[in-house]
Design a protein around this motif. Sequence first.
Motif, PDB file in Angstrom:
ATOM      1  N   ALA A   1      16.424  21.741  25.424  1.00  0.00           N
ATOM      2  CA  ALA A   1      17.537  22.022  26.077  1.00  0.00           C
ATOM      3  C   ALA A   1      18.705  20.927  26.744  1.00  0.00           C
ATOM      4  N   GLY A   2      17.976  19.762  26.307  1.00  0.00           N
ATOM      5  CA  GLY A   2      18.615  18.458  26.684  1.00  0.00           C
ATOM      6  C   GLY A   2      18.372  17.973  28.233  1.00  0.00           C
ATOM      7  N   TYR A   3      17.408  18.599  29.101  1.00  0.00           N
ATOM      8  CA  TYR A   3      17.477  17.705  30.202  1.00  0.00           C
ATOM      9  C   TYR A   3      15.933  16.964  30.449  1.00  0.00           C
ATOM     10  N   ASP A   4      16.588  15.393  30.619  1.00  0.00           N
ATOM     11  CA  ASP A   4      14.922  14.419  30.899  1.00  0.00           C
ATOM     12  C   ASP A   4      14.178  14.574  31.402  1.00  0.00           C
ATOM     13  N   ARG A   5      14.999  15.347  32.697  1.00  0.00           N
ATOM     14  CA  ARG A   5      13.411  15.528  33.560  1.00  0.00           C
ATOM     15  C   ARG A   5      13.206  17.164  34.080  1.00  0.00           C
ATOM     16  N   VAL A   6      12.382  17.246  34.299  1.00  0.00           N
ATOM     17  CA  VAL A   6      12.211  19.142  34.720  1.00  0.00           C
ATOM     18  C   VAL A   6      11.192  19.157  36.279  1.00  0.00           C
ATOM     19  N   ILE A   7      11.773  19.528  36.965  1.00  0.00           N
ATOM     20  CA  ILE A   7      10.937  20.091  38.033  1.00  0.00           C
ATOM     21  C   ILE A   7      10.420  21.625  37.696  1.00  0.00           C
ATOM     22  N   ALA A   8       8.786  21.593  37.464  1.00  0.00           N
ATOM     23  CA  ALA A   8       8.670  23.473  37.459  1.00  0.00           C
ATOM     24  C   ALA A   8       8.174  23.546  38.977  1.00  0.00           C
ATOM     25  N   VAL A   9       8.629  24.717  39.356  1.00  0.00           N
ATOM     26  CA  VAL A   9       7.640  25.526  40.507  1.00  0.00           C
ATOM     27  C   VAL A   9       6.896  26.626  40.314  1.00  0.00           C
ATOM     28  N   GLY A  10       6.317  26.859  41.563  1.00  0.00           N
ATOM     29  CA  GLY A  10       5.649  28.340  42.068  1.00  0.00           C
ATOM     30  C   GLY A  10       6.430  29.537  41.913  1.00  0.00           C
ATOM     31  N   ASN A  11       6.218  30.458  42.030  1.00  0.00           N
ATOM     32  CA  ASN A  11       7.157  31.634  43.231  1.00  0.00           C
ATOM     33  C   ASN A  11       6.238  32.162  43.828  1.00  0.00           C
ATOM     34  N   ASP A  12       4.908  31.900  44.078  1.00  0.00           N
ATOM     35  CA  ASP A  12       4.345  32.081  45.815  1.00  0.00           C
ATOM     36  C   ASP A  12       3.679  31.331  46.635  1.00  0.00           C
ATOM     37  N   CYS A  13       4.808  29.638  46.632  1.00  0.00           N
ATOM     38  CA  CYS A  13       5.075  29.082  47.909  1.00  0.00           C
ATOM     39  C   CYS A  13       6.200  29.032  49.223  1.00  0.00           C
ATOM     40  N   PRO A  14       5.605  29.833  50.254  1.00  0.00           N
ATOM     41  CA  PRO A  14       6.694  30.519  51.402  1.00  0.00           C
ATOM     42  C   PRO A  14       7.172  29.833  51.780  1.00  0.00           C
ATOM     43  N   THR A  15       6.568  28.004  51.858  1.00  0.00           N
ATOM     44  CA  THR A  15       7.977  27.071  52.097  1.00  0.00           C
ATOM     45  C   THR A  15       7.755  26.028  51.166  1.00  0.00           C
ATOM     46  N   LEU A  16       8.389  26.558  50.151  1.00  0.00           N
ATOM     47  CA  LEU A  16       9.264  26.220  49.271  1.00  0.00           C
ATOM     48  C   LEU A  16      10.521  25.091  49.232  1.00  0.00           C
ATOM     49  N   HIS A  17      11.207  26.566  50.240  1.00  0.00           N
ATOM     50  CA  HIS A  17      12.548  25.924  51.009  1.00  0.00           C
ATOM     51  C   HIS A  17      12.766  24.740  52.029  1.00  0.00           C
ATOM     52  N   GLU A  18      11.701  24.517  51.963  1.00  0.00           N
ATOM     53  CA  GLU A  18      11.785  22.750  53.084  1.00  0.00           C
ATOM     54  C   GLU A  18      11.678  21.339  52.191  1.00  0.00           C
ATOM     55  N   VAL A  19      10.928  21.768  50.794  1.00  0.00           N
ATOM     56  CA  VAL A  19      10.916  20.728  49.873  1.00  0.00           C
ATOM     57  C   VAL A  19      11.960  20.106  50.304  1.00  0.00           C
TER      58      VAL A  19
ATOM     59  N   LEU B   1       3.918  14.656  47.058  1.00  0.00           N
ATOM     60  CA  LEU B   1       4.519  15.825  47.626  1.00  0.00           C
ATOM     61  C   LEU B   1       3.510  16.257  49.242  1.00  0.00           C
ATOM     62  N   ALA B   2       3.491  16.789  49.836  1.00  0.00           N
ATOM     63  CA  ALA B   2       3.433  17.424  51.509  1.00  0.00           C
ATOM     64  C   ALA B   2       2.554  18.662  51.128  1.00  0.00           C
ATOM     65  N   VAL B   3       1.009  19.346  51.548  1.00  0.00           N
ATOM     66  CA  VAL B   3       0.488  19.852  51.186  1.00  0.00           C
ATOM     67  C   VAL B   3       0.724  20.759  51.710  1.00  0.00           C
ATOM     68  N   ARG B   4       1.208  22.249  50.709  1.00  0.00           N
ATOM     69  CA  ARG B   4       2.274  24.001  51.360  1.00  0.00           C
ATOM     70  C   ARG B   4       0.434  24.889  50.455  1.00  0.00           C
ATOM     71  N   ASP B   5       0.555  25.761  51.631  1.00  0.00           N
ATOM     72  CA  ASP B   5       0.040  27.006  51.133  1.00  0.00           C
ATOM     73  C   ASP B   5       0.693  27.551  50.126  1.00  0.00           C
ATOM     74  N   ASP B   6       0.168  28.593  49.262  1.00  0.00           N
ATOM     75  CA  ASP B   6       0.704  29.637  48.404  1.00  0.00           C
ATOM     76  C   ASP B   6      -0.312  30.891  48.886  1.00  0.00           C
ATOM     77  N   VAL B   7       0.670  31.521  48.398  1.00  0.00           N
ATOM     78  CA  VAL B   7      -0.050  33.410  48.160  1.00  0.00           C
ATOM     79  C   VAL B   7      -0.519  33.955  47.225  1.00  0.00           C
ATOM     80  N   ASN B   8      -2.048  33.809  47.022  1.00  0.00           N
ATOM     81  CA  ASN B   8      -2.451  34.462  46.390  1.00  0.00           C
ATOM     82  C   ASN B   8      -3.729  35.675  46.726  1.00  0.00           C
TER      83      ASN B   8
END
Length: 210
Positions: free
Chosen positions: A57-75, A144-151
């Motif tokens: 689609a034309g992007y030069d960099r991609v950041i893929a993130v998970g849907n199960d990280c409760p503290t993703l908003h702190e990144v 990055l900092a270690v973060r919990d995920d919820v599985n």
Amino acid sequence: MRDDYAKNRRVAEAFYEHTRQAVTESGLPVLEVTDAQQRGSTFGARLANAVADAFAAGYDRVIAVGNDCPTLHEVDWTAITERLDDGRPVLGPTSGHAGTYLIGLSRDQFEHEAFAALPWQAPALFSALHRHLADASGAAPVRLAVRDDVNAPAELHALVRRGQSGGLAARLRRVLGHTHHTSDSSSRRTTRPVLERRSRAPPYSFVPGR
């Protein structure tokens, strides 16, 4: 059974909306890859195809993130994009350093077949992905900092009890009710289990770097 399915879907929606809000607030363009858009017979193939589509689609960099990280908003999204601009891939390890809640890489660090063939559903994922990106970029990935995920249900209950993670815990309390109970058997009944241990790679929300 129908009530269990509906509750699990609401839990999934709460996590998804939490992730969507976190990446939207990053200020970066967001590409969401839904189940219907995924292509491939394995998790690795589906993830690799989604990353390839973002680059196409034309992007030069991609950041893929998970849907199960409760503290993703702190990144710190600015720090991540700066490291990517410097040519360094970025990895966010989950607790135990087995999986990852975030993968950041540039177009020239992505080789479709090798990326798809990584052990996405094995405990060795993080170490294998780290080596792969180090070889591809010529530099060790930034951790990055270690973060919990919820599985699993126990992790969900702990998150609700702590009452942290922005508004996510409050949303989950409303979904789960006063008992805070989601059984393993109810998770297995859903067509796409919300709390069953899945791949150690992130699901498919994407924040392409500028």
